[in-house]
Design a protein around this motif. Structure first.
Motif, short mmCIF file in Angstrom:
data_model
loop_
_atom_site.label_atom_id
_atom_site.label_comp_id
_atom_site.label_asym_id
_atom_site.label_seq_id
_atom_site.Cartn_x
_atom_site.Cartn_y
_atom_site.Cartn_z
N VAL A 1 0.88 -1.17 0.00
CA VAL A 1 0.00 0.00 0.00
C VAL A 1 0.91 1.21 0.00
N SER A 2 0.89 1.98 -1.09
CA SER A 2 1.78 3.13 -1.24
C SER A 2 3.24 2.75 -1.04
N GLY A 3 3.61 1.57 -1.52
CA GLY A 3 4.99 1.14 -1.44
C GLY A 3 5.39 0.53 -0.12
N LEU A 4 4.45 0.45 0.81
CA LEU A 4 4.74 -0.11 2.12
C LEU A 4 4.06 -1.47 2.25
N ILE A 5 4.70 -2.37 3.01
CA ILE A 5 4.12 -3.71 3.15
C ILE A 5 3.61 -3.95 4.57
N GLY A 6 3.48 -2.88 5.34
CA GLY A 6 2.96 -3.04 6.70
C GLY A 6 2.25 -1.78 7.16
N ILE A 7 1.44 -1.92 8.19
CA ILE A 7 0.74 -0.78 8.77
C ILE A 7 0.96 -0.78 10.28
N GLY A 8 0.89 0.42 10.85
CA GLY A 8 1.08 0.58 12.28
C GLY A 8 -0.13 1.21 12.94
#
Length: 357
Positions: A142-149
């Motif tokens: 998601v938007s180049g990221l593979i994790g969420i915080g």
């Protein structure tokens, strides 16, 4: 998939918006006209060190088919927009600690690698690969990221089934070699079966191997392993009562740990194939899905020994009432992503959440 200098990740198939594209043959000038920000698709990711990555793309732009970090080229992912203001929509967002492995979520706002809050022009729906209550890995970027915080904003798709539309099968692992424990496992099984979307498997109910008075003794050990292992393979969730004396349960926990480690090894090898070849064939893609299913099976551990976790701290090491074998506790921590023991009532609460999805 590779990580670039600013912390984002890029993989084959990503669509990006080029904001600066240089040509070495033109003295490294930006060849894009002012206001011209073409959208291209990444077809190859280079393996050079971070800061010097090269990425091929299509279609060709002004004779160029690649952009590079060390040339000063710049891009944004197509689902990124300008940094948002401090306002957020009135959506009832979920908390990170509500997530369970396998959940389907829709991401609305996410902080990028620069710490900027990015609003997605089109909220992206993705599946959670792994979560520990504080951070969640995703199966897609998601938007180049593979994790969420915890600061990212997302909703949980409660209508999306976790594994299928069927009840989730829960393996009820625990010692059962006394009449009291047999009755306790039976009571637990009923409690779990009373939860919508949950169907508990109680090994004690398999009388072909666990009717200790009447079970056929020929090849009993082999049949116990075969029957219980088959049930474990077919289960969606594992619940373990972790006791030092529960030798069979300890062996089962080791089996699950081995299953997950092997699944991760296969996933990593498939990732290398995908990076090398640029894609996975149908068989490899199906194999990856199978391995993710194993990795995403939740494990819930508790300890029914009444001495465990009572808060009594003696003044002499020989006076401790109870201590879990530390190798065994290490297995427990590994299987639960560092969480360790929870209470039996917390087990039931978690199963209620899992049964709804």
């Amino acid at each position: 998939m590779v990580k670039i200098k600013d912390g984002r990740t890029v993989e084959v198939g990503d669509k990006v918006i080029l904001t600066r594209l240089t040509d070495p043959a033109r003295e490294y000038d930006n060849i894009l006209d002012e206001g011209h920000t073409p959208t291209v698709k990444v077809t190859y990711v280079g393996s050079r060190p971070i800061g010097r990555r090269t990425f091929n793309f299509e279609p060709e732009i002004e004779g160029m088919r690649y952009f590079s970090e060390d040339l000063g080229d710049r891009f944004e992912f197509v689902d990124e927009v300008e940094q948002s203001d401090d306002t957020t929509p009135s959506t009832d967002f979920a908390r990170i600690d509500e997530l369970t492995n396998g959940d389907v979520i829709t991401v609305h706002h996410i902080y990028n690698s620069h710490g900027d809050l990015v609003t997605l022009t089109t909220p992206k729906t993705v599946k959670v690969k792994n979560t520990n209550g504080h951070y969640a890995l995703l199966e897609e970027q998601v938007s180049g990221l593979i994790g969420i915080g915890p600061d990212d904003l997302f909703t949980i798709d409660m209508k999306a089934p976790r594994y299928s539309g069927k009840d989730k099968v829960v393996y009820n692992g625990g010692a059962m070699l006394s009449q009291g424990l047999v009755e306790y496992r039976s009571k637990q099984t009923k409690q779990m079966n009373d939860i919508d979307g949950i169907r508990a498997y109680n090994p004690a109910d398999d009388t072909s191997i666990n009717d200790k008075s009447n079970a056929e003794q020929t090849g009993l050990a082999e049949r116990i392993l075969a029957n219980d292992f088959k049930a474990m393979q077919e289960s969606d969730v594992f619940v373990f009562d972790v006791l030092n004396e529960g030798l069979g349960t300890i062996a089962e926990m080791g089996i699950v740990l081995g299953m997950k480690h092997q699944a991760q090894k296969v996933v990593d090898e498939l990732k290398e194939i995908e990076l090398s070849e640029g894609y996975l064939n149908d068989e490899e893609d199906a194999l990856r899905d199978q391995q993710f299913a194993i990795l995403n099976k939740p494990v819930l551990c508790y300890c029914s020994d009444i001495r465990q976790g009572n808060g009594h701290i003696p003044d002499h090491p020989d006076r401790f009432e109870y201590s879990t074998n530390q190798f065994l506790y290490g297995v427990c921590l590994e299987l639960t992503n560092g969480e360790g023991f929870i209470s039996w009532y917390e087990v039931l609460e978690r199963l209620e959440m899992i049964g709804k999805r």
